[in-house]
Design an enzyme around this catalytic site. Structure first.
Site, PDB file in Angstrom:
ATOM      1  N   SER A 169       3.040  -5.850  -0.692  1.00 20.59           N
ATOM      2  CA  SER A 169       3.145  -6.235   0.569  1.00 20.59           C
ATOM      3  C   SER A 169       4.507  -5.838   1.170  1.00 20.59           C
ATOM      4  CB  SER A 169       2.825  -7.572   0.868  1.00 20.59           C
ATOM      5  OG  SER A 169       2.580  -7.953   2.157  1.00 20.59           O
ATOM      6  N   ASP A 270      -7.985  -4.852   4.657  1.00 26.21           N
ATOM      7  CA  ASP A 270      -6.631  -5.296   4.770  1.00 26.21           C
ATOM      8  C   ASP A 270      -5.849  -4.664   5.863  1.00 26.21           C
ATOM      9  OD1 ASP A 270      -3.829  -5.958   4.255  1.00 26.21           O
ATOM     10  OD2 ASP A 270      -3.786  -5.249   2.224  1.00 26.21           O
ATOM     11  N   HIS A 300      -5.947  -8.437   1.558  1.00 23.48           N
ATOM     12  CA  HIS A 300      -4.311  -8.729   1.400  1.00 23.48           C
ATOM     13  C   HIS A 300      -4.361  -9.995   0.312  1.00 23.48           C
ATOM     14  CE1 HIS A 300      -0.562  -7.071   2.448  1.00 23.48           C
ATOM     15  NE2 HIS A 300      -0.198  -8.678   2.519  1.00 23.48           N
TER      16      HIS A 300
END
Length: 330
Positions: A169, A270, A300
């Protein structure tokens, strides 16, 4: 890019049954949404939930905490994981959390597994967080640790000649941007290992709309994190925040030629999936070798849910295989 993500279809139907069950459990728990919390509250809430679905902790012969000096004199905490004695290749790892939450503790399980499965040392970096530290502090801390490994890693049995950068991320953003920094100054890297990295400065791809709500990370969280981190709208167009479409000081998109080969693992469901695919495409167009895995029916954060989601262990194994191949320790 996302022809199979018809916005009018039912994106929830893409989730695997196990993933749907986790998403529903999270929804039923009814926690206060992160964007309604102060940064300190958000950090505490994220830390409380971070390891709930993690696999059992991998024991390692050596786990050591110390600090690395940043350019401004700040002591950056790092944790060094070693699966064996003696000099080892090293993955420098940057945790996710929107530049605002997360830390060494929230990603301890993941880093232990990568060290064990990758047969390499992992150096996990507690870069400074927003809103106390704004862009580009996190990036500078990340790059300062990479440079420390080059200069002084050998004294800690880290082989800087066999170094990879990784992150999930926001940590993937940091790893990708530091891979560009490394190319700029001629620091050789074996691999960049990116789990669903943030790549774009503006959240306007189709997947940001399709998966805006109900898929663990929600659009208001993303906006909340980024507004804590950036100083002004101009930062969204800086390549260190947005390696995909951000600009360099010359006003042009950064040339990606000569950056390290990439292993990129994305979650299908995601908001960040489209920009991850686009970054893989841009790397390939620049002549960079890219191994792209899209884990179907995943959201995610799935790599931290191994107790409930079998694909987490698959992704760990795939990433570790990429590390071993990059370090030539198959």
């Amino acid at each position: 890019m996302s022809h199979h993500h018809d916005r009018h279809a039912h994106p929830r139907a893409l989730l695997t049954p196990a993933m749907r069950s986790v998403v529903d459990r999270i929804a039923r728990a009814g926690h206060v949404p992160m964007h309604a919390l102060s940064a300190d509250q958000a950090r505490a809430a994220y830390a409380a939930g971070a390891n709930v679905l993690e696999l059992p902790t991998q024991k390692l012969p050596r786990v050591e905490d110390f600090t690395v000096m940043a350019r401004d004199g700040f002591a950056i905490p790092v944790r060094h994981y070693a699966p064996a004695a003696g000099p080892l290749p090293v993955l420098v790892y940057f945790h996710g959390g929107g530049f605002t939450v997360g830390g060494i503790a929230t990603h301890d399980g993941l880093c232990r597994r990568l060290a064990h499965l990758g047969h390499c040392a992992v150096l996990s970096v507690d870069y400074r967080l927003a809103p106390d530290s704004k862009f580009p502090t996190a990036h500078n801390d990340a790059w300062d640790v990479v440079q420390w490994v080059v200069r002084e890693g050998a004294a800690r049995q880290l082989e800087s000649t066999r170094m990879a950068l990784g992150g999930d991320s926001a940590g993937g953003t940091l790893a990708a941007a530091c891979a560009i920094e490394a190319r700029n100054v001629g620091v050789p890297l074996a691999l960049q290992l990116l789990f669903y990295p943030g790549c774009a400065g503006h959240q306007n791809t189709p997947s940001h709309r399709t998966f805006a709500t109900g898929f663990v990370i929600e659009e208001p969280h993303i906006t909340y994190f980024f507004e804590q981190y950036i100083r002004s709208a101009a930062d969204r167009d800086d390549w260190r925040f947005a390696p995909l479409d951000g600009k360099g000081p010359d006003g042009y998109e950064v040339d990606l030629g000569g950056v390290a080969p990439a292993w990129i693992g994305l979650a299908e469901c995601d908001p960040l999936v489209d920009e991850g695919v686009a970054y893989a495409d841009r790397l390939r167009m620049a002549g960079v070798a890219v191994d792209l895995e899209i884990y179907r029916g995943m959201v995610h954060e799935f790599i931290k849910m191994g107790r409930a989601i079998p694909e987490a262990a698959t992704a760990h194994a795939d990433a570790a295989r990429a590390l071993r191949q990059a370090f030539s320790i198959c």
